[in-house]
Structure formats: structure tokens, C-alpha cells
Design an enzyme around this catalytic site. Sequence first.
Site, PDB file in Angstrom:
ATOM      1  N   ASP A 101      -8.649  66.181  42.641  1.00  0.00           N
ATOM      2  CA  ASP A 101      -8.508  65.187  41.680  1.00  0.00           C
ATOM      3  C   ASP A 101      -8.258  63.633  42.382  1.00  0.00           C
ATOM      4  O   ASP A 101      -8.476  63.730  43.473  1.00  0.00           O
ATOM      5  CB  ASP A 101      -6.899  65.388  41.203  1.00  0.00           C
ATOM      6  CG  ASP A 101      -5.917  66.019  42.318  1.00  0.00           C
ATOM      7  OD1 ASP A 101      -6.075  65.577  43.309  1.00  0.00           O
ATOM      8  OD2 ASP A 101      -5.164  66.838  41.904  1.00  0.00           O
TER       9      ASP A 101
ATOM     10  N   ASN B 223       6.614  70.641  38.653  1.00  0.00           N
ATOM     11  CA  ASN B 223       6.455  71.042  37.415  1.00  0.00           C
ATOM     12  C   ASN B 223       5.585  72.335  37.186  1.00  0.00           C
ATOM     13  O   ASN B 223       5.065  72.675  35.947  1.00  0.00           O
ATOM     14  CB  ASN B 223       6.236  70.003  36.680  1.00  0.00           C
ATOM     15  CG  ASN B 223       4.815  69.285  36.730  1.00  0.00           C
ATOM     16  OD1 ASN B 223       4.001  69.817  37.601  1.00  0.00           O
ATOM     17  ND2 ASN B 223       4.366  68.364  35.970  1.00  0.00           N
TER      18      ASN B 223
ATOM     19  N   HIS C 235       2.149  72.412  38.231  1.00  0.00           N
ATOM     20  CA  HIS C 235       0.767  71.964  37.986  1.00  0.00           C
ATOM     21  C   HIS C 235      -0.061  72.264  39.378  1.00  0.00           C
ATOM     22  O   HIS C 235       0.593  72.447  40.328  1.00  0.00           O
ATOM     23  CB  HIS C 235       0.709  70.635  37.746  1.00  0.00           C
ATOM     24  CG  HIS C 235       0.883  69.443  39.043  1.00  0.00           C
ATOM     25  ND1 HIS C 235       1.467  68.233  38.627  1.00  0.00           N
ATOM     26  CD2 HIS C 235       0.767  69.524  40.129  1.00  0.00           C
ATOM     27  CE1 HIS C 235       1.729  67.679  39.776  1.00  0.00           C
ATOM     28  NE2 HIS C 235       1.156  68.221  40.474  1.00  0.00           N
TER      29      HIS C 235
ATOM     30  N   GLU D 202      -1.342  69.463  34.019  1.00  0.00           N
ATOM     31  CA  GLU D 202       0.040  69.492  33.926  1.00  0.00           C
ATOM     32  C   GLU D 202       0.300  70.389  32.692  1.00  0.00           C
ATOM     33  O   GLU D 202      -0.550  71.053  32.224  1.00  0.00           O
ATOM     34  CB  GLU D 202       0.229  68.024  33.297  1.00  0.00           C
ATOM     35  CG  GLU D 202      -0.029  67.010  34.099  1.00  0.00           C
ATOM     36  CD  GLU D 202       0.858  66.677  35.466  1.00  0.00           C
ATOM     37  OE1 GLU D 202       1.231  67.456  35.594  1.00  0.00           O
ATOM     38  OE2 GLU D 202       1.094  65.475  35.889  1.00  0.00           O
TER      39      GLU D 202
END
Length: 267
Positions: free
Chosen positions: A67, A136, A138, A143
Site C-alpha cells: 500500500d 481494527n 485490517h 479496512e
Amino acid sequence: MKLVICPDAAAARAVAARVIARQIRRKPSSVLGLATGRTMEAIYQLLVREHAELGLDFSEVTTFNLDEYVGLPGSHEQSYRHYMRAHLFDRVNIRSEHAHVPDGAAANPDVEALAYEAAIVSSGGIDLQLLGLGENGHIGFNEPLSALRSRTRAVTLDRATREQNAGMFGGDPDCVPARALTMGTGTILDARETLMVVTGAAKADILARVVEGPVSAFVPGSALQLHERCLVVLDEAAASGLTQRDVIAWQMSHDPELTALLEAVQG
């Protein structure tokens, strides 16, 4: 899915580095998927040392990073291109044209995402994908609620992610770019092998949901349960929320691949 629980973070990083080095030695022209973050810094340091001291050869290796922040050029000190150059690319003998990171400054992020996905396919696909895990759930910047078959694309970052990454941007979550380019969950699952490294007590709850919970778009990392060759390397702190320790311990002590990895770093 196979799990290796190491006594501490240093041992977990050593196991991960050994898996990557083994892949390169077995196939010098390996295509590696790479990740960023504090855990990865230490893994790359070990690989750099192996390159310098033991001749680990990156000259035929191709890499694709997971990313990049939308809006940051590769020259920006908080870009992942800059990170990779500082921690790996400029310290080993990888060819610059073989080291791929999404172009966060691309005029059209959607076009860049399509081109990046096509480049992965043109390379023959990723042999080994290195992954971290967000608090979270990811993987990459997929996400919560990311489609499990998603491909490389531009995404809006979750507030929790921006808060987690604020330390690199002066401590202010609002200074963290709001969007990023990321390999999709489906793109990650296409890798022939995946290696997820998770350390620290802060990741214990989400790691348990990834490994033991249902596969869900709310916990994107749980999609790795669907991968045929997924290795998860943990320290004791990250593993502290797991409930099936007897099953994991049996696997660790009886699977030849896992016992060999642990013996190598302990010996």
C-alpha cells in the site's frame, strides 16, 4: 493456517526473516509482497544483515508493497516508498526497477490501482506475501467492510487506522492522509504463501478474532483462514487472547515445518 508462537517479539521477527530468506534462497527470482510498520523494520534489519554477512542475494527478486498513502510522492519522508528505501531497498542489491510501491502521487489513483494489479499479474504473481495486522483487523489498508474478493484500489482510511498511524504525522490523526492505495484482500489471497507477523498485547484481541473467529468483512484479516498456505508468527503477548492453545501447541510440536523453524532460531 499454521501458527508459531514465539517467546518474545525478537524471536518472532527472527522466524519471519528466516522464512523470507529461505524463500529467496529456494527461488532467487521470487516475487515478494512486502509490508511496512515497526515490526517490519526489525525483520528488514535482519534481512539486511543476512545480505551483508551471508550473501543473501536480492538481485533477481521482485517486490510489490501492499500500500501507499494517496497524495504522498515517493520522496515524502512518511511515504512507504521512502520507508522501504530507508529500511531495505537502499541497503541490499535489489534492482530499483524490480521494487514496486503504488504511486501515491498518481494523477488518477484508480488508474494507478489497475496498473499495479496488472503488474503483479505480469510478474507471475506473488510467491510470498508478508503481512502485519492492524488493530481494527485490517491487512494492507483493507479496512473493516472491505470485500473479501477486493482487488487493488483506492480506499478511505478508517478513523482507527489514522489514529494508530498518527505518530508518524506529528501525533495528529487529521494529518494522516485520508485515503490510500492498497492491494485488495482478494489480491493478497492470490499469493502462493502468506506470512503474517503479529507482536504485542495491543493486538491480542483482534488476533484472536482473526484466527479463531468467523470469516467476516468486519475483520478483513480473518480472510486468511481461507488461504491454503498461511503462516502466522506471534509472540506470547499477541497470542494471549487465543483460546485454542492446546490445538496450536500440538501443531507446533508435531508439524516438521514449524519445529524446524523454531529450532533454527533457538539453536
